[in-house]
Design an enzyme around this catalytic site. Structure first.
Site, PDB file in Angstrom:
ATOM      1  N   ALA A   1      41.978  35.837  22.611  1.00  0.00           N
ATOM      2  CA  ALA A   1      42.973  35.161  21.788  1.00  0.00           C
ATOM      3  C   ALA A   1      42.806  35.672  20.363  1.00  0.00           C
ATOM      4  CB  ALA A   1      42.754  33.658  21.856  1.00  0.00           C
TER       5      ALA A   1
ATOM      6  N   GLY B   1      40.264  35.367  26.032  1.00  0.00           N
ATOM      7  CA  GLY B   1      41.610  35.222  26.596  1.00  0.00           C
ATOM      8  C   GLY B   1      42.050  36.437  27.396  1.00  0.00           C
TER       9      GLY B   1
ATOM     10  N   GLU C   1      40.633  35.893  30.689  1.00  0.00           N
ATOM     11  CA  GLU C   1      41.353  34.745  31.259  1.00  0.00           C
ATOM     12  C   GLU C   1      42.771  35.133  31.699  1.00  0.00           C
ATOM     13  OE1 GLU C   1      40.204  32.672  27.634  1.00  0.00           O
ATOM     14  OE2 GLU C   1      39.565  30.984  28.869  1.00  0.00           O
TER      15      GLU C   1
ATOM     16  N   GLU D   1      33.332  33.326  23.703  1.00  0.00           N
ATOM     17  CA  GLU D   1      33.764  32.267  22.777  1.00  0.00           C
ATOM     18  C   GLU D   1      32.601  31.526  22.134  1.00  0.00           C
ATOM     19  OE1 GLU D   1      35.053  32.865  25.744  1.00  0.00           O
ATOM     20  OE2 GLU D   1      37.242  32.861  25.613  1.00  0.00           O
TER      21      GLU D   1
HETATM   22  N1  CAA Z   1      41.469  38.529  17.465  1.00  0.00           N
HETATM   23  C1  CAA Z   1      41.963  39.122  16.370  1.00  0.00           C
HETATM   24  N2  CAA Z   1      41.675  40.399  16.016  1.00  0.00           N
HETATM   25  C2  CAA Z   1      40.851  41.082  16.831  1.00  0.00           C
HETATM   26  C3  CAA Z   1      40.295  40.529  17.987  1.00  0.00           C
HETATM   27  C4  CAA Z   1      40.637  39.182  18.312  1.00  0.00           C
HETATM   28  N3  CAA Z   1      40.193  38.569  19.422  1.00  0.00           N
HETATM   29  N4  CAA Z   1      39.499  41.445  18.573  1.00  0.00           N
HETATM   30  C5  CAA Z   1      39.563  42.551  17.830  1.00  0.00           C
HETATM   31  N5  CAA Z   1      40.386  42.343  16.749  1.00  0.00           N
HETATM   32  C6  CAA Z   1      40.712  43.265  15.676  1.00  0.00           C
HETATM   33  C7  CAA Z   1      39.539  43.436  14.714  1.00  0.00           C
HETATM   34  O1  CAA Z   1      39.507  42.380  13.789  1.00  0.00           O
HETATM   35  C8  CAA Z   1      39.865  44.778  14.109  1.00  0.00           C
HETATM   36  O2  CAA Z   1      40.886  44.609  13.133  1.00  0.00           O
HETATM   37  P1  CAA Z   1      40.617  45.148  11.609  1.00  0.00           P
HETATM   38  O3  CAA Z   1      40.515  46.656  11.777  1.00  0.00           O
HETATM   39  O4  CAA Z   1      41.844  44.714  10.898  1.00  0.00           O
HETATM   40  O5  CAA Z   1      39.340  44.545  11.151  1.00  0.00           O
HETATM   41  C9  CAA Z   1      40.490  45.552  15.256  1.00  0.00           C
HETATM   42  O6  CAA Z   1      40.927  44.559  16.212  1.00  0.00           O
HETATM   43  C10 CAA Z   1      39.507  46.466  15.961  1.00  0.00           C
HETATM   44  O7  CAA Z   1      38.368  45.707  16.329  1.00  0.00           O
HETATM   45  P2  CAA Z   1      36.877  46.107  15.923  1.00  0.00           P
HETATM   46  O8  CAA Z   1      36.861  46.862  14.647  1.00  0.00           O
HETATM   47  O9  CAA Z   1      36.048  44.857  15.970  1.00  0.00           O
HETATM   48  O10 CAA Z   1      36.517  47.088  17.132  1.00  0.00           O
HETATM   49  P3  CAA Z   1      35.059  47.394  17.734  1.00  0.00           P
HETATM   50  O11 CAA Z   1      35.254  48.545  18.659  1.00  0.00           O
HETATM   51  O12 CAA Z   1      34.049  47.496  16.656  1.00  0.00           O
HETATM   52  O13 CAA Z   1      34.687  46.079  18.589  1.00  0.00           O
HETATM   53  C11 CAA Z   1      35.111  44.286  20.147  1.00  0.00           C
HETATM   54  C12 CAA Z   1      35.441  45.738  19.725  1.00  0.00           C
HETATM   55  C13 CAA Z   1      33.675  44.208  20.652  1.00  0.00           C
HETATM   56  C14 CAA Z   1      36.065  43.925  21.274  1.00  0.00           C
HETATM   57  C15 CAA Z   1      35.284  43.344  18.939  1.00  0.00           C
HETATM   58  O14 CAA Z   1      36.559  43.601  18.346  1.00  0.00           O
HETATM   59  C16 CAA Z   1      35.216  41.896  19.268  1.00  0.00           C
HETATM   60  O15 CAA Z   1      34.132  41.366  19.480  1.00  0.00           O
HETATM   61  N6  CAA Z   1      36.381  41.188  19.326  1.00  0.00           N
HETATM   62  C17 CAA Z   1      36.457  39.774  19.525  1.00  0.00           C
HETATM   63  C18 CAA Z   1      36.147  39.415  20.965  1.00  0.00           C
HETATM   64  C19 CAA Z   1      36.192  37.904  21.140  1.00  0.00           C
HETATM   65  O16 CAA Z   1      35.411  37.174  20.570  1.00  0.00           O
HETATM   66  N7  CAA Z   1      37.136  37.419  21.959  1.00  0.00           N
HETATM   67  C20 CAA Z   1      37.309  36.018  22.203  1.00  0.00           C
HETATM   68  C21 CAA Z   1      38.363  35.474  21.286  1.00  0.00           C
HETATM   69  S1  CAA Z   1      38.511  33.693  21.363  1.00  0.00           S
HETATM   70  C22 CAA Z   1      39.330  33.399  22.794  1.00  0.00           C
HETATM   71  O17 CAA Z   1      39.752  34.289  23.491  1.00  0.00           O
HETATM   72  C23 CAA Z   1      39.548  31.942  23.129  1.00  0.00           C
HETATM   73  C24 CAA Z   1      40.102  31.703  24.479  1.00  0.00           C
HETATM   74  O18 CAA Z   1      39.405  31.442  25.417  1.00  0.00           O
HETATM   75  C25 CAA Z   1      41.526  31.759  24.701  1.00  0.00           C
END
Ligand code: CAA
Length: 258
Positions: free
Chosen positions: A66, A109, A112, A132
């Site tokens: 998400a 998400g 999911e 999460e």
């Molecule tokens: N939401 C918003 N933006 C996101 C995102 C997310 N879930 N995941 C990645 N992005 C964005 C980053 O912020 C980044 O944008 P900027 O360049 O503007 O900073 C861009 O995508 C590229 O990401 P990274 O620079 O972080 O890429 P990376 O290769 O270094 O890392 C990753 C990749 C490990 C997937 C890392 O991006 C990450 O950990 N993302 C979040 C994963 C996460 O926590 N997901 C769960 C979200 S909460 C949820 O999903 C709730 C639910 O149950 C519904």
């Protein structure tokens, strides 16, 4: 074909394709993505020319969860009253079989969303997880419920409580993934698999999906009763007569109910 803001759609033969298209955010699922995916899936579901749907992302990410930036400032009340992820239920409810073709990250998400699909094909590059807990929250699009049903309590609990990722091979061993394929073959394999489904008799495909859903949601006796009744009802279809006649005549069936 309708234009959407955050996804690309395309029809290849009898297969409807939905490609998540927010590369700048690794396909993070914001509210617009939810609206677009739901609308596209419902449009394909209503289209008689479509017999299966594929949802995919990019090579790098199916979806990284998400959209954290969209959610960060919200209050609990806003999340509840806005029913933040509510419309995803409509995606899970489409009657047409849906294949998730997962390459790269399927996190939160994203994982999911894949679990709302009927089949999960994973590239050998795929990585799954429910991270999460690292954000001070829990899965909110079905992760605590569907992951347990897919992989069992202990595997699901370990993944959700630690937030760690698992690779495609581990996900397949755990039962989360239908099949792992080389990344270069993922989209072709998804198309072939979808075409196979779309070539069958529609009443039996819809019935099979409904019975599989019933298995996820009901006690065994109720599910068995549902299956027996639906199995019997299919004997009033032309395609059942054709399918069984074709078997006896040692030829391919020519299904007409699409
Ligand atoms: N939401 C918003 N933006 C996101 C995102 C997310 N879930 N995941 C990645 N992005 C964005 C980053 O912020 C980044 O944008 P900027 O360049 O503007 O900073 C861009 O995508 C590229 O990401 P990274 O620079 O972080 O890429 P990376 O290769 O270094 O890392 C990753 C990749 C490990 C997937 C890392 O991006 C990450 O950990 N993302 C979040 C994963 C996460 O926590 N997901 C769960 C979200 S909460 C949820 O999903 C709730 C639910 O149950 C519904």
């Amino acid at each position: 074909m309708t234009e959407y803001e955050t996804i690309l759609t395309e029809q290849r033969g009898r297969v409807g394709w939905i490609t998540l298209n927010r590369p700048e955010a690794l396909n993070a699922l914001n509210s617009q993505v939810m609206r677009d995916v739901v609308a596209a899936a419902e449009a394909f579901d209503a289209d008689e020319g479509v017999g299966a749907i594929v949802v995919t992302g990019s090579e790098r990410a199916f979806a990284a969860g998400a959209d954290i930036k969209e959610m960060q400032g919200k209050t609990g009340r806003e999340m509840i009253m806005g029913d933040h992820f509510g419309a995803w239920a409509r995606f899970a409810d489409v009657r047409t079989p849906v294949i998730a073709a997962v390459s790269g990250y399927a996190l939160g998400g994203g994982c999911e969303l894949a679990m709302m699909c009927d089949i999960i094909l994973a590239a050998d590059t795929a990585r799954f997880g429910q991270p999460e807990v690292n954000l001070g929250v829990i899965p909110g699009m079905g992760g605590t419920q569907r992951l347990i049903r897919a992989v069992g309590y202990y595997k699901a609990a370990e993944l959700i409580l630690t937030g760690r990722m698992m690779d495609a091979a581990e996900a397949e061993r755990a039962g989360l993934v239908s099949r792992v394929v080389p990344a270069s073959d993922l989209l072709d394999d998804a198309q072939r698999t979808a075409e196979t489904i779309a070539s069958k008799s529609l009443p039996s495909v819809f019935a099979a999906k409904a019975a599989l859903d019933a298995a996820m949601e009901s006690p065994l006796a109720e599910g068995l009763r549902f299956e027996r009744h639906v199995f019997a009802a299919l004997f009033d279809t032309a395609d059942q007569k054709e399918g069984m006649a074709a078997f006896r005549e040692k030829r391919e069936p020519r299904f007409t109910q699409r």
